[in-house]
Design a protein around this motif. Structure first.
Motif, PDB file in Angstrom:
ATOM      1  N   ASP A  34      19.222  12.650  -7.108  1.00 41.45           N
ATOM      2  CA  ASP A  34      17.878  12.513  -6.695  1.00 41.45           C
ATOM      3  C   ASP A  34      17.718  11.651  -5.379  1.00 41.45           C
ATOM      4  N   GLN A  36      15.091   9.972  -2.226  1.00 38.29           N
ATOM      5  CA  GLN A  36      13.870   9.554  -1.971  1.00 38.29           C
ATOM      6  C   GLN A  36      13.844   9.202  -0.397  1.00 38.29           C
ATOM      7  N   GLU A  44      12.907  13.310  -5.374  1.00 41.97           N
ATOM      8  CA  GLU A  44      12.990  14.721  -5.203  1.00 41.97           C
ATOM      9  C   GLU A  44      14.335  14.976  -5.732  1.00 41.97           C
ATOM     10  N   LYS A  45      14.607  16.097  -6.486  1.00 45.55           N
ATOM     11  CA  LYS A  45      16.054  16.512  -6.960  1.00 45.55           C
ATOM     12  C   LYS A  45      16.316  17.387  -5.718  1.00 45.55           C
ATOM     13  N   THR A  46      17.699  17.046  -5.269  1.00 47.52           N
ATOM     14  CA  THR A  46      18.292  17.585  -4.199  1.00 47.52           C
ATOM     15  C   THR A  46      19.583  18.146  -4.310  1.00 47.52           C
ATOM     16  N   GLU A  71      16.317  20.508  -1.198  1.00 42.13           N
ATOM     17  CA  GLU A  71      15.594  20.361  -2.320  1.00 42.13           C
ATOM     18  C   GLU A  71      15.845  21.295  -3.315  1.00 42.13           C
ATOM     19  N   LYS A  73      13.537  22.450  -5.436  1.00 42.13           N
ATOM     20  CA  LYS A  73      12.201  23.252  -5.223  1.00 42.13           C
ATOM     21  C   LYS A  73      12.212  24.144  -4.232  1.00 42.13           C
TER      22      LYS A  73
END
Length: 112
Positions: A34, A36, A44-46, A71, A73
Motif C-alpha cells: 500500500d 499513500q 493505492e496498491k503498488t 500502481e 491499476k
C-alpha cells in the motif's frame, strides 16, 4: 544576422545533447504494498517491479535502471508476487546542465 546564426547553432548543440529512447522491458513483481503519497490521499496498491535480465543495449541508461514501483491499476491483467510483466520503458536525457541525469518512465504494463 550573426546573432541569429549563433542562437540557432546553440539550440542545435543543446538539442544534440538530448536523448530519447523507448523500448519494451520485462520486469518481475517482487512485492505488492500500500502506498499513500500524502496524508489524506487515497491508499493505492503498488507493485514493486524489478528488471528481469538487463536493459536493451541501445537504451541510454542500460546499467543503472533496475526497477521501480507501479500502481496496480496501471498494469493490465491481475498480477501477484512472482508474476512477470512487460512494460514500455521511456528514457529521456535532458539537454543542458544535467546531461548525466537519465529519467526512466514505465507505461503500458501488462501481465506477460
Amino acid at each position: 544576422m550573426r546573432k541569429i546564426a549563433a542562437a540557432l547553432l546553440g539550440c542545435l548543440v543543446l538539442a544534440g545533447c538530448a536523448s530519447d529512447w523507448q523500448g519494451e522491458v520485462r520486469l518481475k513483481v517482487t512485492k505488492i504494498y500500500d502506498q499513500q503519497t500524502l496524508p489524506g490521499d487515497p491508499v493505492e496498491k503498488t507493485a514493486s517491479l524489478h528488471l528481469v535480465g538487463s536493459m536493451p543495449k541501445d537504451a541510454p541508461d542500460n546499467v543503472n535502471f533496475s526497477g521501480t514501483g507501479v500502481e496496480l491499476k496501471e498494469i493490465e491483467g491481475e498480477v501477484k508476487v512472482g508474476d512477470e510483466v512487460i512494460c514500455t520503458a521511456k528514457q529521456h536525457q535532458p539537454a543542458g546542465i544535467q546531461t548525466n541525469m537519465i529519467e526512466t518512465e514505465l507505461s503500458g504494463c501488462k501481465k506477460a
